[in-house]
Design a protein around this motif. Structure first.
Motif, short mmCIF file in Angstrom:
data_model
loop_
_atom_site.label_atom_id
_atom_site.label_comp_id
_atom_site.label_asym_id
_atom_site.label_seq_id
_atom_site.Cartn_x
_atom_site.Cartn_y
_atom_site.Cartn_z
N ASP A 173 0.83 -1.20 0.00
CA ASP A 173 0.00 0.00 0.00
C ASP A 173 0.87 1.26 0.00
O ASP A 173 1.78 1.39 0.83
CB ASP A 173 -0.91 -0.01 1.23
CG ASP A 173 -1.88 1.15 1.23
OD1 ASP A 173 -1.58 2.17 1.88
OD2 ASP A 173 -2.93 1.05 0.56
N ASP B 48 -7.47 3.29 3.75
CA ASP B 48 -8.50 2.28 3.54
C ASP B 48 -9.44 2.14 4.73
O ASP B 48 -10.65 2.02 4.57
CB ASP B 48 -7.85 0.92 3.24
CG ASP B 48 -6.98 0.97 1.99
OD1 ASP B 48 -7.10 1.94 1.23
OD2 ASP B 48 -6.19 0.02 1.79
N SER C 71 -10.27 -0.26 -0.06
CA SER C 71 -9.10 0.06 -0.86
C SER C 71 -9.49 0.84 -2.11
O SER C 71 -10.63 0.79 -2.57
CB SER C 71 -8.39 -1.23 -1.27
OG SER C 71 -9.25 -2.05 -2.03
N SER C 72 -8.52 1.59 -2.62
CA SER C 72 -8.70 2.41 -3.81
C SER C 72 -9.92 3.32 -3.64
O SER C 72 -10.01 4.06 -2.66
CB SER C 72 -8.81 1.54 -5.07
OG SER C 72 -8.75 2.34 -6.24
#
Length: 489
Positions: free
Chosen positions: A98, A220, A226-227
């Motif tokens: 990450d 996150d 995530s993303s």
């Protein structure tokens, strides 16, 4: 009546005398015109530009490996930092760990700088490097750069390069402002978001979006996944990021032509084919995602109708970037196949996206349609595409397919235990510098990471390099040989 001879004629003021040349002066003069080619080596070779970007990627890897750049405050593995640097330079977005957790603010700034420089494009980035180093490019170097910018006029090369850089900076600044307004002024994107962090998050995300990189430093645990998973139903955020992605992947030439010319008929053939191609890519991506994932509970099966439409639209726009609102390891197999094809095509020539390019696909499509109709000339919109352009398009497409095949074999050679579908998806995602992963990036060994790094570099610079070499070595053959047919099919 007498005839006046030449001797009897008297010249008067204003008369012109034309001297008859002698027979010796009429003899033919032999001369030799040397055909110039773009060399494979040397200061004017397109490979020098590739070497320049490779050198920047190496410098970026060295910087990222420094203790001050990462959260462990120790020297990192050179293979992993080189992978991250190449991923940022090529605008891919594949990461081993990450980005927010692995790198400090200084390391994140280095990654953002690599994304920005790499996103300027092969030719524009090279012109920017020459400008920053204070060097004046030679005439032949300007011709090479102009070929990449789709404008061979010497006086326009510098102007185009400056225009592209200015446009890129302004669009990314505007994107950062809009994201800051959405994420902080309208309401904090997550609890505890400070002004300083909101500014940095907005700048980093805008740079990553416009350059189709897919990198993010969003927490996150606070943002909901995530993303962009936590923003899956945040239409304003997805709209801002989607517009930035489209602007970056469409190229300056197309945007300039659309804004300066009024009316479809006045657009260039290149712009018409690009707009048509982008429309087809968006429609195919939208329908494939919506239909295939409609009842898939691991992606959008449990979403509302509005949520399904929103995520399907963003997925189709996001085909060149790599942000994700779902887990791409859970996609339906049919959707994975369509997505793989879209990633292989990529964006538009001279844009921030990679792949074989929409322009290439459209020329191949037009030529194929003409051949199926029994026509030997590729014509569309009242214009004929030159045969040399058709040959270049087929060459780039074939070379891209061959490169992907070789790199897939190389990946299985160094790490044979990988699942076939996941490995092919990873390679084509790297070739198109998309950055979508089926979840195997973090499990790749050092040799596999090197193969994927090569794939990202080949996908970003390979197709354009091939096109430039063909353009630079193009010449009319003076000798024609007897034709003989070869069986096809």
């Amino acid at each position: 009546m007498s005839v006046m001879s030449q001797k009897d004629y008297v010249l008067k003021p204003g008369d012109k005398v034309i001297r008859r040349p002698s027979s010796s002066e009429l003899s033919p003069i032999a001369t030799h015109i040397e055909h110039r080619r773009v060399p494979i080596r040397g200061a004017t070779s397109p490979m020098v530009l590739v070497y320049s970007f490779f050198a920047v990627a190496v410098v970026g890897a060295l910087l990222l490996s420094m203790p001050a750049m990462n959260s462990t405050h120790h020297f990192l593995s050179p293979i992993e930092t080189f992978f991250t640097s190449v991923s940022a330079m090529t605008g891919t977005g594949l990461v081993v760990s990450d980005t927010r957790e692995a790198f400090t603010g200084l390391g994140q700034a280095v990654i953002a700088g690599l994304i920005f420089v790499g996103g300027l494009g092969f030719m524009t980035g090279a012109a920017a490097l020459l400008f920053l180093m204070g060097r004046r490019s030679s005439m032949q170097a300007r011709l090479v750069i102009g070929a990449g910018l789709d404008d061979s006029r010497l006086g326009r090369v510098a102007t185009l390069a400056k225009g592209i850089i200015l446009m890129a900076v302004l669009v990314q600044l505007a994107g950062a402002v809009f994201l800051f307004v959405r994420w902080y002024l309208v309401g904090p994107a997550w609890e505890g978001l400070s002004v300083g962090e909101a500014i940095w998050q907005s700048i980093f995300t805008s740079v990553s979006s416009f350059n189709n990189a897919g990198f993010d430093i969003i927490p996150d645990e606070l943002a909901g996944g995530s993303s962009l998973t936590g923003f899956a139903n945040d239409i304003p955020t997805l709209l801002i990021i989607g517009v930035l992605i489209l602007a970056g992947s469409t190229s300056y030439a197309v945007l300039a032509n659309v804004t300066r010319v009024r009316g479809w008929r006045k657009l260039t053939l290149d712009t018409k084919l690009v707009l048509l191609g982008i429309g087809l890519m968006l429609l195919i991506g939208f329908l494939a995602f919506l239909i295939s994932e409609w009842n898939n509970p691991r992606t959008i099966g449990d979403e509302t109708l509005a949520g399904k439409l929103t995520q399907s639209t963003f997925h189709s726009v996001n085909r060149t970037s790599g942000f994700s609102t779902v887990d791409y390891g859970q996609l339906d197999s049919a959707n994975t196949s369509v997505t793989t094809g879209l990633m292989f095509v990529g964006g538009v020539s001279a844009s921030t996206a990679a792949g074989i390019k929409v322009n290439t696909l459209m020329v191949i499509g037009v030529a194929t349609y003409a051949m199926l109709g029994g026509r030997q000339r590729a014509k569309i919109f009242g214009r004929e595409i030159p045969r040399i352009n058709v040959m270049r398009a087929f060459t780039v497409g074939a070379a891209g397919a061959a490169a992907v095949l070789i790199l897939v074999i190389a990946l299985f050679t160094v790490q044979p235990e990988l699942e076939y579908k996941m490995a092919v998806f990873e390679i084509i995602s790297a070739f198109g510098t998309v950055g979508w992963s089926a979840g195997i990036t973090s499990s790749l060994n050092d040799a596999a990471l090197t193969v994927v790094s090569m794939t990202m570099f080949v996908g970003r610079f390979g197709p354009l390099t091939i096109a430039l070499f063909m353009a630079g070595r193009e010449r009319e053959s003076l000798v024609k040989y007897p034709q003989e047919r070869v069986r096809i099919g």
